[in-house]
Design a protein around this motif. Structure first.
Motif, PDB file in Angstrom:
ATOM      1  N   ALA A 281      -2.948   0.920  21.747  1.00  0.00           N
ATOM      2  CA  ALA A 281      -4.242   0.327  21.444  1.00  0.00           C
ATOM      3  C   ALA A 281      -4.750  -0.542  22.594  1.00  0.00           C
ATOM      4  N   ASP A 282      -6.046  -0.431  22.886  1.00  0.00           N
ATOM      5  CA  ASP A 282      -6.680  -1.322  23.858  1.00  0.00           C
ATOM      6  C   ASP A 282      -6.709  -2.749  23.322  1.00  0.00           C
ATOM      7  N   THR A 283      -7.066  -2.887  22.060  1.00  0.00           N
ATOM      8  CA  THR A 283      -7.146  -4.192  21.414  1.00  0.00           C
ATOM      9  C   THR A 283      -6.669  -4.078  19.978  1.00  0.00           C
ATOM     10  N   ILE A 284      -6.087  -5.159  19.468  1.00  0.00           N
ATOM     11  CA  ILE A 284      -5.738  -5.269  18.050  1.00  0.00           C
ATOM     12  C   ILE A 284      -6.186  -6.654  17.587  1.00  0.00           C
ATOM     13  N   TRP A 285      -6.863  -6.684  16.449  1.00  0.00           N
ATOM     14  CA  TRP A 285      -7.306  -7.945  15.866  1.00  0.00           C
ATOM     15  C   TRP A 285      -6.738  -8.074  14.458  1.00  0.00           C
ATOM     16  N   GLN A 286      -6.405  -9.288  14.089  1.00  0.00           N
ATOM     17  CA  GLN A 286      -5.986  -9.559  12.715  1.00  0.00           C
ATOM     18  C   GLN A 286      -7.222  -9.868  11.871  1.00  0.00           C
ATOM     19  N   TYR A 287      -7.245  -9.320  10.672  1.00  0.00           N
ATOM     20  CA  TYR A 287      -8.362  -9.564   9.757  1.00  0.00           C
ATOM     21  C   TYR A 287      -7.823  -9.808   8.357  1.00  0.00           C
ATOM     22  N   PRO A 288      -8.184 -10.914   7.728  1.00  0.00           N
ATOM     23  CA  PRO A 288      -7.736 -11.128   6.354  1.00  0.00           C
ATOM     24  C   PRO A 288      -8.584 -10.328   5.371  1.00  0.00           C
ATOM     25  N   ALA A 289      -7.960  -9.763   4.378  1.00  0.00           N
ATOM     26  CA  ALA A 289      -8.698  -9.073   3.321  1.00  0.00           C
ATOM     27  C   ALA A 289      -9.061 -10.110   2.264  1.00  0.00           C
ATOM     28  N   VAL A 290     -10.186 -10.777   2.481  1.00  0.00           N
ATOM     29  CA  VAL A 290     -10.600 -11.865   1.601  1.00  0.00           C
ATOM     30  C   VAL A 290     -12.054 -11.681   1.172  1.00  0.00           C
ATOM     31  N   ASP A 291     -12.404 -12.385   0.112  1.00  0.00           N
ATOM     32  CA  ASP A 291     -13.793 -12.542  -0.267  1.00  0.00           C
ATOM     33  C   ASP A 291     -13.950 -13.959  -0.802  1.00  0.00           C
ATOM     34  N   LYS A 292     -15.042 -14.230  -1.493  1.00  0.00           N
ATOM     35  CA  LYS A 292     -15.235 -15.520  -2.160  1.00  0.00           C
ATOM     36  C   LYS A 292     -15.776 -15.264  -3.555  1.00  0.00           C
ATOM     37  N   ASP A 293     -15.442 -16.158  -4.469  1.00  0.00           N
ATOM     38  CA  ASP A 293     -15.983 -16.044  -5.814  1.00  0.00           C
ATOM     39  C   ASP A 293     -17.495 -16.201  -5.771  1.00  0.00           C
ATOM     40  N   PRO A 294     -18.210 -15.458  -6.633  1.00  0.00           N
ATOM     41  CA  PRO A 294     -19.666 -15.602  -6.686  1.00  0.00           C
ATOM     42  C   PRO A 294     -20.073 -17.052  -6.971  1.00  0.00           C
ATOM     43  N   ILE A 295     -21.157 -17.471  -6.350  1.00  0.00           N
ATOM     44  CA  ILE A 295     -21.666 -18.823  -6.535  1.00  0.00           C
ATOM     45  C   ILE A 295     -22.900 -18.796  -7.434  1.00  0.00           C
ATOM     46  N   PRO A 296     -23.196 -19.889  -8.125  1.00  0.00           N
ATOM     47  CA  PRO A 296     -24.294 -19.876  -9.091  1.00  0.00           C
ATOM     48  C   PRO A 296     -25.675 -19.900  -8.477  1.00  0.00           C
ATOM     49  N   GLN A 297     -25.790 -20.264  -7.200  1.00  0.00           N
ATOM     50  CA  GLN A 297     -27.113 -20.460  -6.622  1.00  0.00           C
ATOM     51  C   GLN A 297     -27.083 -20.136  -5.140  1.00  0.00           C
ATOM     52  N   TRP A 298     -28.091 -19.388  -4.680  1.00  0.00           N
ATOM     53  CA  TRP A 298     -28.232 -19.073  -3.256  1.00  0.00           C
ATOM     54  C   TRP A 298     -29.357 -19.862  -2.611  1.00  0.00           C
ATOM     55  N   THR A 299     -30.377 -20.187  -3.398  1.00  0.00           N
ATOM     56  CA  THR A 299     -31.607 -20.759  -2.867  1.00  0.00           C
ATOM     57  C   THR A 299     -31.711 -22.225  -3.267  1.00  0.00           C
ATOM     58  N   PHE A 300     -31.996 -23.055  -2.266  1.00  0.00           N
ATOM     59  CA  PHE A 300     -32.094 -24.494  -2.467  1.00  0.00           C
ATOM     60  C   PHE A 300     -33.381 -24.956  -1.799  1.00  0.00           C
ATOM     61  N   GLY A 301     -34.449 -24.959  -2.579  1.00  0.00           N
ATOM     62  CA  GLY A 301     -35.743 -25.327  -2.009  1.00  0.00           C
ATOM     63  C   GLY A 301     -36.191 -24.306  -0.989  1.00  0.00           C
ATOM     64  N   ARG A 302     -36.243 -24.723   0.263  1.00  0.00           N
ATOM     65  CA  ARG A 302     -36.743 -23.859   1.338  1.00  0.00           C
ATOM     66  C   ARG A 302     -35.630 -23.180   2.126  1.00  0.00           C
ATOM     67  N   VAL A 303     -34.424 -23.234   1.585  1.00  0.00           N
ATOM     68  CA  VAL A 303     -33.268 -22.632   2.249  1.00  0.00           C
ATOM     69  C   VAL A 303     -32.646 -21.590   1.332  1.00  0.00           C
ATOM     70  N   SER A 304     -32.351 -20.414   1.876  1.00  0.00           N
ATOM     71  CA  SER A 304     -31.683 -19.387   1.080  1.00  0.00           C
ATOM     72  C   SER A 304     -30.608 -18.711   1.917  1.00  0.00           C
TER      73      SER A 304
END
Length: 421
Positions: A281-304
């Motif tokens: 291999a030219d390159t090998i990278w480590q990557y975690p198989a992760v995610d995050k639990d869904p959050i209740p809100q994405w949008t906060f006023g003028r920020v999303s």
């Protein structure tokens, strides 16, 4: 540099693929925006990515599908083998199965460069800002003011925007403002991703699943053709290993062939030498198989939030990119419904209402539904042992049904996708 603060209509924090897709969709809708990227130079991850017909359809809307297709390799088939290299199942991919668009394997950095160049060309260089790391923000009734630092930590001129879109990835600094204590969810699977130059194997357009995660798994596919003028391909591979007692890998840590080899050292087959693939291999990278639990809100006023900043998803089949593309298109379409001069903030909440239930479902589906369902089923039936003939273990019709059921559950069956695909 002019130290007076900058004013923009829409500020996009993050120049990854989700942020770039958002900029292109906003431009399509006639909406001005600026992109602020933390790194001093544009770059993508040095690994491969498989773009499904759905993704290629989305990229076609952005006017970059032809460039991506030309830079990558169109997958012809998907083939499953057990860890002894024995054939299990084969099916055709992309246009070969009725989709309007192909399935393409491509280098992530190449894909990122194509998107980046399109943004610079269409928006103009003065709307794309490198070396801008998000520091903090301040809300008012009318706008949001953003503060940035440069790569050396020095304060940069503030930016005032009508709305702000956070597309700064799974470790989003903007998301941490609203959710400071959350952690990634590690499911006990570590991955290594590598790139190796070698002659084509199988058809030269084959996407291969080899083994299963409980005993060691490889996903292998080509992403660039004739890289040396002598027919050598660039092969992308992903090794996954279940390590329930281990902590997750680091995204930015280089991997070593000796870290990967213990699980695959005997995987030498007449059609592919896996140890050689890893060692060369030219390159090998480590990557975690992760995610995050869904959050209740994405949008906060003028920020999303959007993309991985909104819904980090288990890394299977370019699903993060799929979700980011759908976010970007939906958000731009909702903003385009606002009359000139109208407040854009309501569009952020409409976007969240439309996308959050769908993306949350995708996150939980990908966490619990393995793309290796065929290999896992065969491994169970054979108790992890070699077989004489796969048809004595399970029929091809039964394997086809398992494959079709997986596509239907994850939303990638032909009859569930948009006509553009």
């Amino acid at each position: 540099m002019n130290m007076n603060h900058k004013t923009t209509n829409i500020a996009i924090v993050g120049g990854g693929m989700g942020g770039l897709a958002s900029a292109l969709h906003l431009h399509r809708q006639g909406l001005s925006c600026d992109v602020f990227e933390a790194t001093p130079e544009p770059h993508g991850n040095a690994v491969g990515i498989t773009l499904t017909p759905y993704v290629m359809g989305e990229l076609s809307l952005l006017g970059v599908a032809d460039a991506v297709q030309a830079a990558g390799i169109i997958n012809e088939e998907s083939v499953c083998f057990n860890r002894y290299g024995q054939f299990i199942y084969r099916e055709m991919r992309g246009r070969h199965t009725g989709f309007k668009m192909p399935e393409v394997g491509v280098h992530r950095s190449t894909l990122h460069k194509i998107l980046w160049n399109a943004v610079v060309e269409r928006l103009g260089q003065d709307h794309v800002h490198l070396g801008h790391r998000f520091a903090h923000m301040h809300h008012s009734d009318d706008d949001v003011t953003l503060s940035f630092t440069d790569p050396q930590g020095r304060q940069l001129p503030s930016v005032r925007a009508r709305v702000m879109l956070a597309a700064d990835g799974v470790n989003s600094a903007v998301r941490r403002v609203f959710y400071p204590d959350e952690q990634v969810v590690f499911t006990g699977v570590n991955t290594w991703r590598g790139l190796t130059r070698r002659k084509p194997f199988l058809t030269g357009k084959s996407y291969v699943r080899l083994g299963s995660v409980d005993t060691g798994k490889m996903v292998i596919y080509p992403i660039a053709d004739d890289v040396d003028g002598q027919g050598t391909q660039l092969i992308s591979w992903v090794a996954e290993v279940e390590q329930a007692s281990e902590s997750p890998n680091d995204w930015h840590r280089r991997g070593r062939s000796q870290d990967v080899m213990p699980w695959f050292k005997n995987w030498t087959f007449d059609w592919l030498n896996v140890p050689e693939l890893i060692q060369q291999a030219d390159t090998i990278w480590q990557y975690p198989a992760v995610d995050k639990d869904p959050i209740p809100q994405w949008t906060f006023g003028r920020v999303s939030l959007l993309g991985d900043a909104a819904h980090p998803i288990y890394p299977r089949g370019a699903n993060a990119f799929v979700q980011a593309l759908m976010d970007a298109r939906t958000l731009a379409e909702e903003m385009s419904r606002c009359a000139p001069g109208d407040d854009l903030m309501p569009a952020l909440y409409r976007y969240e209402a439309m996308r959050k239930p769908l993306s949350n479902k995708a996150v939980m589906t990908q966490r619990t539904t393995s793309s290796d369902c065929i290999n896992i089923k065969v491994n169970e039936l054979t108790q992890g042992q070699p077989f004489r003939d796969i048809n004595e273990v399970i029929s091809q019709a039964e394997l086809r049904k398992i494959s079709d059921d997986y596509k239907r559950i994850t939303g990638f069956a032909l009859d569930t996708l948009s006509p553009t695909n």
